[in-house]
Motif scaffolding. Structure first.
Motif, PDB file in Angstrom:
ATOM      1  N   TYR A   1       1.147  -1.250   0.245  1.00  0.00           N
ATOM      2  CA  TYR A   1       0.177   0.240  -0.008  1.00  0.00           C
ATOM      3  C   TYR A   1       1.110   0.878   0.096  1.00  0.00           C
ATOM      4  N   LEU A   2       0.515   2.075  -0.658  1.00  0.00           N
ATOM      5  CA  LEU A   2       1.444   3.097  -0.989  1.00  0.00           C
ATOM      6  C   LEU A   2       1.484   4.963  -0.535  1.00  0.00           C
ATOM      7  N   VAL A   3       2.179   5.539  -0.391  1.00  0.00           N
ATOM      8  CA  VAL A   3       1.455   6.591   0.479  1.00  0.00           C
ATOM      9  C   VAL A   3       1.818   7.876   0.001  1.00  0.00           C
TER      10      VAL A   3
ATOM     11  N   PRO B   1       7.400  15.591  -4.077  1.00  0.00           N
ATOM     12  CA  PRO B   1       6.898  15.141  -4.817  1.00  0.00           C
ATOM     13  C   PRO B   1       6.785  14.155  -5.835  1.00  0.00           C
ATOM     14  N   GLY B   2       6.081  13.192  -6.385  1.00  0.00           N
ATOM     15  CA  GLY B   2       6.193  11.939  -7.248  1.00  0.00           C
ATOM     16  C   GLY B   2       7.281  11.079  -6.369  1.00  0.00           C
ATOM     17  N   GLU B   3       6.921  11.145  -4.563  1.00  0.00           N
ATOM     18  CA  GLU B   3       7.514   9.768  -4.359  1.00  0.00           C
ATOM     19  C   GLU B   3       7.179   9.110  -3.348  1.00  0.00           C
ATOM     20  N   PHE B   4       6.975   7.976  -2.909  1.00  0.00           N
ATOM     21  CA  PHE B   4       5.536   7.500  -1.531  1.00  0.00           C
ATOM     22  C   PHE B   4       6.251   6.597  -0.837  1.00  0.00           C
ATOM     23  N   PHE B   5       5.821   6.587   0.324  1.00  0.00           N
ATOM     24  CA  PHE B   5       5.825   5.857   1.405  1.00  0.00           C
ATOM     25  C   PHE B   5       5.265   4.356   1.110  1.00  0.00           C
ATOM     26  N   ALA B   6       6.299   3.139   1.301  1.00  0.00           N
ATOM     27  CA  ALA B   6       4.683   2.040   1.623  1.00  0.00           C
ATOM     28  C   ALA B   6       4.877   1.814   3.033  1.00  0.00           C
ATOM     29  N   LEU B   7       3.176   0.976   3.171  1.00  0.00           N
ATOM     30  CA  LEU B   7       3.230   0.720   4.280  1.00  0.00           C
ATOM     31  C   LEU B   7       3.401  -0.728   4.953  1.00  0.00           C
ATOM     32  N   PRO B   8       4.174  -0.661   6.334  1.00  0.00           N
ATOM     33  CA  PRO B   8       4.781  -2.635   6.390  1.00  0.00           C
ATOM     34  C   PRO B   8       4.187  -3.497   6.002  1.00  0.00           C
ATOM     35  N   GLN B   9       4.973  -4.145   4.799  1.00  0.00           N
ATOM     36  CA  GLN B   9       3.987  -5.761   4.982  1.00  0.00           C
ATOM     37  C   GLN B   9       4.329  -6.288   6.155  1.00  0.00           C
ATOM     38  N   SER B  10       5.735  -6.403   7.111  1.00  0.00           N
ATOM     39  CA  SER B  10       6.206  -6.750   8.475  1.00  0.00           C
ATOM     40  C   SER B  10       7.293  -5.801   8.096  1.00  0.00           C
ATOM     41  N   PRO B  11       7.397  -5.321  10.204  1.00  0.00           N
ATOM     42  CA  PRO B  11       9.121  -4.612  10.460  1.00  0.00           C
ATOM     43  C   PRO B  11       9.827  -5.254  10.066  1.00  0.00           C
TER      44      PRO B  11
ATOM     45  N   ASP C   1      -1.153  -5.588   0.352  1.00  0.00           N
ATOM     46  CA  ASP C   1      -2.676  -5.680  -0.947  1.00  0.00           C
ATOM     47  C   ASP C   1      -2.121  -6.548  -1.542  1.00  0.00           C
ATOM     48  N   GLU C   2      -3.139  -8.000  -0.964  1.00  0.00           N
ATOM     49  CA  GLU C   2      -3.418  -9.081  -1.971  1.00  0.00           C
ATOM     50  C   GLU C   2      -5.326  -9.815  -2.503  1.00  0.00           C
ATOM     51  N   ASP C   3      -5.116 -10.324  -3.237  1.00  0.00           N
ATOM     52  CA  ASP C   3      -6.149 -11.157  -3.065  1.00  0.00           C
ATOM     53  C   ASP C   3      -7.088 -11.458  -1.655  1.00  0.00           C
ATOM     54  N   LEU C   4      -7.802 -11.715  -1.412  1.00  0.00           N
ATOM     55  CA  LEU C   4      -7.833 -12.191  -0.074  1.00  0.00           C
ATOM     56  C   LEU C   4      -8.944 -13.244   0.313  1.00  0.00           C
ATOM     57  N   ARG C   5      -8.595 -13.799   1.486  1.00  0.00           N
ATOM     58  CA  ARG C   5      -9.601 -15.490   2.104  1.00  0.00           C
ATOM     59  C   ARG C   5      -9.793 -15.169   3.354  1.00  0.00           C
ATOM     60  N   ALA C   6     -10.340 -16.066   3.970  1.00  0.00           N
ATOM     61  CA  ALA C   6     -11.283 -16.014   4.897  1.00  0.00           C
ATOM     62  C   ALA C   6     -10.288 -15.875   6.472  1.00  0.00           C
ATOM     63  N   ASP C   7      -8.748 -16.423   5.857  1.00  0.00           N
ATOM     64  CA  ASP C   7      -7.748 -15.718   6.517  1.00  0.00           C
ATOM     65  C   ASP C   7      -6.732 -14.964   6.604  1.00  0.00           C
ATOM     66  N   ARG C   8      -7.415 -13.930   5.382  1.00  0.00           N
ATOM     67  CA  ARG C   8      -6.147 -12.039   5.141  1.00  0.00           C
ATOM     68  C   ARG C   8      -7.300 -11.793   5.488  1.00  0.00           C
ATOM     69  N   GLN C   9      -6.715 -10.224   5.167  1.00  0.00           N
ATOM     70  CA  GLN C   9      -6.764  -8.677   5.405  1.00  0.00           C
ATOM     71  C   GLN C   9      -6.194  -7.881   5.090  1.00  0.00           C
TER      72      GLN C   9
END
Length: 585
Positions: free
Chosen positions: A173-175, A181-191, A215-223
């Motif tokens: 997920y990008l912020v 300008p033109g640069e992005f942070f990313a939210l961590p998939q893990s630390p 940011d991936e396809d979801l299932r019952a055990d994914r958010q």
């Protein structure tokens, strides 16, 4: 406003005056008396409003989910309700104050509304006693974990939420940055990288209840956003880590659930798990196992078997299902369709009806392609008994593991072959890499910072396809609840792994230069593990979906129905962020 919680009252409170606050779970006006089941987060208690008391007039107007304040005296209940903890007592109301009325609700507690309704009105869904119970289970789990780690000398250290995008950036997920300008942070998939840097900083033992994003396809055990217990240790081997966290998990289950897990946990390698169960997270409550029969059928007349029995990367496996001969043809076809979702081109089978009759006692569309000796050898290898069915899978090794493993789980559930209880397991010795045919390169099975079993760089390069990592997973009842590894702590090895993964030196420097630099300054051997808080809480609460233990989860399409997020952003705000939205093609 209140002196006690509803669910706390029992016979020891008889004669006491109490003030309670909560919601009207049920309101019954019987003409001569009014009864209200008053509910708060601790439970339900019956309130009685008698006609000679001013509270009666108010009680007569109370509707479902009205928010109330009740003052009265506890007395013994004439008719005990054994279904609730407070069923031996009731509260005789002296006064009832309606703190707030409630509009007609979209669903009632005794109903089973669809998930869309539950998520749209999540604040009402969370009021339900079942949801209160699951959320309190989660709270107890997190509290117990913190107590255990604090007592063991771990430091609770926060790591950044706004960080750098990973090479697998499509899942970030990008912020956008307003001031760059033109640069992005990313939210961590893990630390992951920050906790490794903390080990290099001499923190020795770190933990964090970390919020992570993917940011991936979801299932019952994914958010898309989830919570994990993140841990890292310095100067350890994988055995040190496993011993500590196994004791921790055993203690947590004892404290929160009142159950004793196996001591020690069983262990098996990744290769053994795939061979026996077709899965790297096998559910050991299911006794069914895969049996390799390639050597037995490689000279048969069944081309599907012979093609793959002689293939270097092929597999022919059988699965014996006790009592499965009772399955109808439609049920078998349904199982074949299920296997097709996991890559199966077909599903061969044999029903064992009468072993004393030889091949005449076997019902199967493929038995005619096997001579008597081969047929008997296959039945013996599978341990076939009368009333069983044997299923067969043939194809590429990994594909056969995938669909036969999925078949094992489904048929066990359908035929009630899953034992009760808890079955923990360590799966170890994962491959370092998997070959991605589409990308024509290796990908890391765990992540690119996992150390290989070999210390020699040239050895790793020469044997990359078969290299084994120092990675490990903790599995419980067929769910991976934790995964970790010993990390690479030398620059040369880390650079070599990047190179094998197709990450160029320039890209490695741009994305991981800070890590490669830090490894040069006396980085200690270190390793760690991360546990899925949502998954463990769901298992403890006995629910199939982690959405049931997350206060405000997203749907399977990564939407929040409560707040209608994600939502469009005004052009003026986008302009301030130097972002322009392209319409989807």
């Amino acid at each position: 406003m209140r002196s006690h919680f509803c669910g706390q009252l029992n016979e020891s409170f008889i004669g006491q005056r109490v003030t309670l606050c909560g919601w009207a779970d049920v309101s019954r006006n019987l003409g001569g008396v009014c009864f209200i089941d008053l509910r708060d987060h601790e439970g339900i208690v019956q309130v009685v409003a008698e006609p000679d008391n001013p509270a009666y007039a108010v009680a007569a107007d109370v509707g479902y989910e009205y928010c109330l304040k009740v003052t009265g005296t506890v007395r013994a209940r004439h008719s005990v309700n054994s279904k609730i903890a407070t069923g031996a007592v009731e509260v005789v109301a002296e006064s009832i104050e309606i703190l707030n009325t409630a509009a007609t609700l979209p669903f009632y507690n005794h109903e089973n509304p669809g998930e869309d309704i539950r998520l749209r009105y999540r604040y009402l869904d969370l009021r339900r006693p079942e949801m209160q119970r699951t959320m309190r289970t989660r709270t107890a789990l997190v509290q117990a974990l913190r107590r255990h780690l604090d007592a063991a000398g771990f430091q609770d250290i926060e790591t950044p939420i706004l960080t750098k995008a990973t090479p697998e950036g499509a899942r970030d997920y990008l912020v956008p940055s307003r001031v760059h300008p033109g640069e992005f942070f990313a939210l961590p998939q893990s630390p992951q990288l920050f906790k490794q840097l903390l080990m290099m900083a001499g923190m020795d033992r770190y933990y964090q209840i970390a919020r992570c994003f993917r940011d991936e396809d979801l299932r019952a055990d994914r958010q898309p956003e989830f919570t994990q217990l993140d841990m890292e240790f310095a100067f350890v081997t994988e055995q040190d880590i496993q011993d500590f966290v196994e004791g921790m998990i055993r203690g947590i289950f004892r404290e929160v659930q009142g159950v004793e897990l196996a001591d020690p946990f069983p262990r098996m390698t990744y290769a053994e798990a795939m061979r026996r169960y077709g899965s790297d997270k096998p559910d050991l409550r299911i006794a069914l196992e895969l049996v390799d029969v390639a050597e037995l059928v490689k000279h048969s007349e069944f081309k599907v078997f012979t093609d793959w029995a002689g293939h270097a990367d092929g597999r022919v496996a059988a699965l014996r299902v006790p009592g499965g001969a009772s399955l109808s043809r439609k049920q078998i076809d349904d199982l074949a369709a299920h296997c097709a979702k996991y890559g199966a081109k077909g599903l061969a089978w044999m029903k064992v009806e009468d072993l004393t009759k030889g091949r005449d006692g076997i019902a199967s569309p493929i038995a005619k392609f096997l001579d008597d000796a081969t047929l008997q050898a296959v039945l013996a290898a599978a341990g076939a008994k009368e009333g069983d069915i044997l299923f067969f899978g043939a194809g590429p090794y990994k594909t056969v593991c995938d669909f036969m493993g999925a078949l094992r789980l489904k048929v066990a559930k359908d035929l009630d072959l899953v034992a009760e209880g808890w079955a923990p397991l360590w799966v170890t010795d994962f491959p370092m890499f998997e070959w991605d045919e589409e990308a024509q390169r290796y990908v890391a099975l765990h992540h690119p910072f996992t150390a290989p079993k070999v210390d020699d760089v040239d050895d790793l390069v020469a044997n990359a396809r078969t290299a084994v990592s120092r990675g490990y997973d903790m599995v419980l009842n067929g769910n991976e609840i934790g995964g970790g590894s010993v990390r690479i702590h030398r620059t040369a090895m880390q650079s070599t792994v990047f190179d094998l993964l197709g990450i160029s030196k320039d890209e490695a420097q741009a994305k991981f230069g800070f890590l490669l630099e830090a490894l040069q300054y006396g980085a200690p051997p270190h390793g760690g593990i991360a546990f899925g808080i949502d998954r463990i809480a769901a298992l403890m609460a006995g629910t199939e979906s982690i959405r049931d233990v997350i206060a405000f989860p997203k749907t399977a399409s990564a939407q929040c129905l409560l707040t209608s997020a994600p939502s469009p952003i005004p052009d003026v705000q986008l302009a301030e962020l130097h972002v322009k939205v392209r319409e989807p093609e």
